[in-house]
Design an enzyme around this catalytic site. Sequence first.
Site, PDB file in Angstrom:
ATOM      1  N   MET A 155      56.885  35.696   1.606  1.00 42.96           N
ATOM      2  CA  MET A 155      57.335  34.873   0.467  1.00 42.96           C
ATOM      3  C   MET A 155      58.693  35.387  -0.024  1.00 42.96           C
ATOM      4  O   MET A 155      58.808  36.028  -1.069  1.00 42.96           O
ATOM      5  CB  MET A 155      56.289  34.923  -0.646  1.00 42.96           C
ATOM      6  CG  MET A 155      56.599  34.051  -1.850  1.00 42.96           C
ATOM      7  SD  MET A 155      56.526  32.309  -1.495  1.00 42.96           S
ATOM      8  CE  MET A 155      54.902  31.885  -2.139  1.00 42.96           C
ATOM      9  N   ARG A 157      63.156  34.206   0.209  1.00 41.63           N
ATOM     10  CA  ARG A 157      63.983  33.061  -0.211  1.00 41.63           C
ATOM     11  C   ARG A 157      63.473  31.756   0.399  1.00 41.63           C
ATOM     12  O   ARG A 157      63.280  30.761  -0.304  1.00 41.63           O
ATOM     13  CB  ARG A 157      65.446  33.306   0.193  1.00 41.63           C
ATOM     14  CG  ARG A 157      66.136  34.376  -0.618  1.00 41.63           C
ATOM     15  CD  ARG A 157      67.472  34.722  -0.008  1.00 41.63           C
ATOM     16  NE  ARG A 157      67.271  35.388   1.270  1.00 41.63           N
ATOM     17  CZ  ARG A 157      67.674  36.628   1.544  1.00 41.63           C
ATOM     18  NH1 ARG A 157      68.344  37.330   0.658  1.00 41.63           N
ATOM     19  NH2 ARG A 157      67.441  37.172   2.724  1.00 41.63           N
ATOM     20  N   ILE A 158      63.238  31.766   1.727  1.00 40.69           N
ATOM     21  CA  ILE A 158      62.811  30.522   2.384  1.00 40.69           C
ATOM     22  C   ILE A 158      61.347  30.215   2.045  1.00 40.69           C
ATOM     23  O   ILE A 158      60.994  29.068   1.776  1.00 40.69           O
ATOM     24  CB  ILE A 158      63.032  30.586   3.912  1.00 40.69           C
ATOM     25  CG1 ILE A 158      64.512  30.864   4.215  1.00 40.69           C
ATOM     26  CG2 ILE A 158      62.594  29.282   4.586  1.00 40.69           C
ATOM     27  CD1 ILE A 158      64.827  31.148   5.662  1.00 40.69           C
ATOM     28  N   ARG A 238      61.096  33.880  13.532  1.00 35.65           N
ATOM     29  CA  ARG A 238      61.583  34.339  14.835  1.00 35.65           C
ATOM     30  C   ARG A 238      60.421  34.338  15.818  1.00 35.65           C
ATOM     31  O   ARG A 238      59.283  34.663  15.461  1.00 35.65           O
ATOM     32  CB  ARG A 238      62.168  35.762  14.755  1.00 35.65           C
ATOM     33  CG  ARG A 238      63.544  35.865  14.092  1.00 35.65           C
ATOM     34  CD  ARG A 238      64.674  35.279  14.941  1.00 35.65           C
ATOM     35  NE  ARG A 238      65.987  35.470  14.311  1.00 35.65           N
ATOM     36  CZ  ARG A 238      66.574  34.614  13.484  1.00 35.65           C
ATOM     37  NH1 ARG A 238      65.968  33.469  13.189  1.00 35.65           N
ATOM     38  NH2 ARG A 238      67.764  34.866  12.988  1.00 35.65           N
ATOM     39  N   GLU A 267      64.669  32.449  24.101  1.00 33.70           N
ATOM     40  CA  GLU A 267      65.337  31.176  23.840  1.00 33.70           C
ATOM     41  C   GLU A 267      66.546  31.031  24.759  1.00 33.70           C
ATOM     42  O   GLU A 267      67.286  31.999  24.927  1.00 33.70           O
ATOM     43  CB  GLU A 267      65.775  31.114  22.367  1.00 33.70           C
ATOM     44  CG  GLU A 267      64.576  31.140  21.428  1.00 33.70           C
ATOM     45  CD  GLU A 267      64.948  31.066  19.952  1.00 33.70           C
ATOM     46  OE1 GLU A 267      66.147  30.973  19.631  1.00 33.70           O
ATOM     47  OE2 GLU A 267      64.040  31.100  19.112  1.00 33.70           O
ATOM     48  N   HIS A 286      65.386  25.745  17.785  1.00 30.37           N
ATOM     49  CA  HIS A 286      65.947  26.661  16.774  1.00 30.37           C
ATOM     50  C   HIS A 286      67.010  25.950  15.909  1.00 30.37           C
ATOM     51  O   HIS A 286      68.180  26.338  15.886  1.00 30.37           O
ATOM     52  CB  HIS A 286      66.540  27.918  17.440  1.00 30.37           C
ATOM     53  CG  HIS A 286      66.632  29.087  16.505  1.00 30.37           C
ATOM     54  ND1 HIS A 286      66.501  30.394  16.921  1.00 30.37           N
ATOM     55  CD2 HIS A 286      66.851  29.153  15.166  1.00 30.37           C
ATOM     56  CE1 HIS A 286      66.646  31.202  15.880  1.00 30.37           C
ATOM     57  NE2 HIS A 286      66.856  30.467  14.804  1.00 30.37           N
TER      58      HIS A 286
END
Length: 324
Positions: A155, A157-158, A238, A267, A286
Amino acid sequence: MKPKVFITRKIPAEALEKIKEVCEVSIWNNEDVPVPRDVLEKEVVEVDALYSMLTDAVDEQLMEKAKNLKVVSNMAVGFNNIDLKVATKRGIKVTNTPGVLSETTADLTFTLMLATSRRLLEASDFLRQGEWKTWSPMLLTGQDVYGATLGIIGMGRIGEAVARRAKGFDMNILYHNRSRKPGTEEELGAQYTDMETLLKESDFICIMTPYTPETHGLIGEKELQLMKKTAILINTARGGIVNEDALYKALKNEDIYAAGLDVFENEPIPTDHQLLKLPNLVALPHIGSASIKTRTTMANLAVENMLQALNGKVPPNLVNTDVM
Ligand code: NAP
């Protein structure tokens, strides 16, 4: 003499112009492939600053070659691609672009929650492939987002931006961090739980932690088995945080309902990867922060960080503060 900068990818023109005004610039001007390692190793030899992307490994070997390097300005909030200890030891400032991408990434996280729960891609394919014969009561039915329980692991900023959206959907919000956030609990009505309770009780589990040795493989077979059969796992943080083999098995055996991934262990994920054969997986390349406005803001912030550091100042988003 102007400081020398290497930029590892094509960046928005306005950001590039700001750098060119005060620096001698070399750039890997290609959007499709990351700068090859041998090119990167040659380019860093004389630079004062490196303007990097999350795809560039800024490790000991690279920094060893970059004797004049003073700052690595990463155009991302995550900085798991940079060896911070080595940078600090060598007096190199490392900066990132936090905050400015939180809302855009939260939008994408919510997009994945909606797309997985309401089987958006399956439904779209069903229509395009001519399988839509009639309306039917249980046709392509999914799970509700409205009123469901959301578990946020990380929990920050995003995570908070996702929780604010969840309030509008009348969701019950659980979260797990290493430390509690009383202000967030009060403001968003989020309830702190241990990891096991969160995994057992959530309908949606969103991963929003940084990628660190501690979060590597945080979600594996044991954690997936604790989830509800109807649970949906979303990872926009990630790839390495989720064990992909364990996730494949859980999705294939319908131990969980679905997953939405914007990030992968490797990736780009190969198109023949077993995960991509599953109907209950929504996979994206992404693109968490990929709005024109946000990517431009990130590029400009990375410029500001870099130029401040080159001027010997403390850049606004210094990650390795102990370097000062
Ligand atoms: P942030 O503000 O630092 O939040 C991260 C949260 O994770 C913190 O609240 C932290 O709290 C928690 N955390 C850290 N380690 C943990 C652990 N071992 N177990 C449980 N919680 C842990 O970071 P942010 O700006 O929200 O960004 C989060 C990550 O999202 C970034 O690091 C980046 O990798 C990823 N990201 C992806 C995209 C994309 O394009 N898909 C875009 C932006 C960001 P405690 O310290 O109290 O544990």
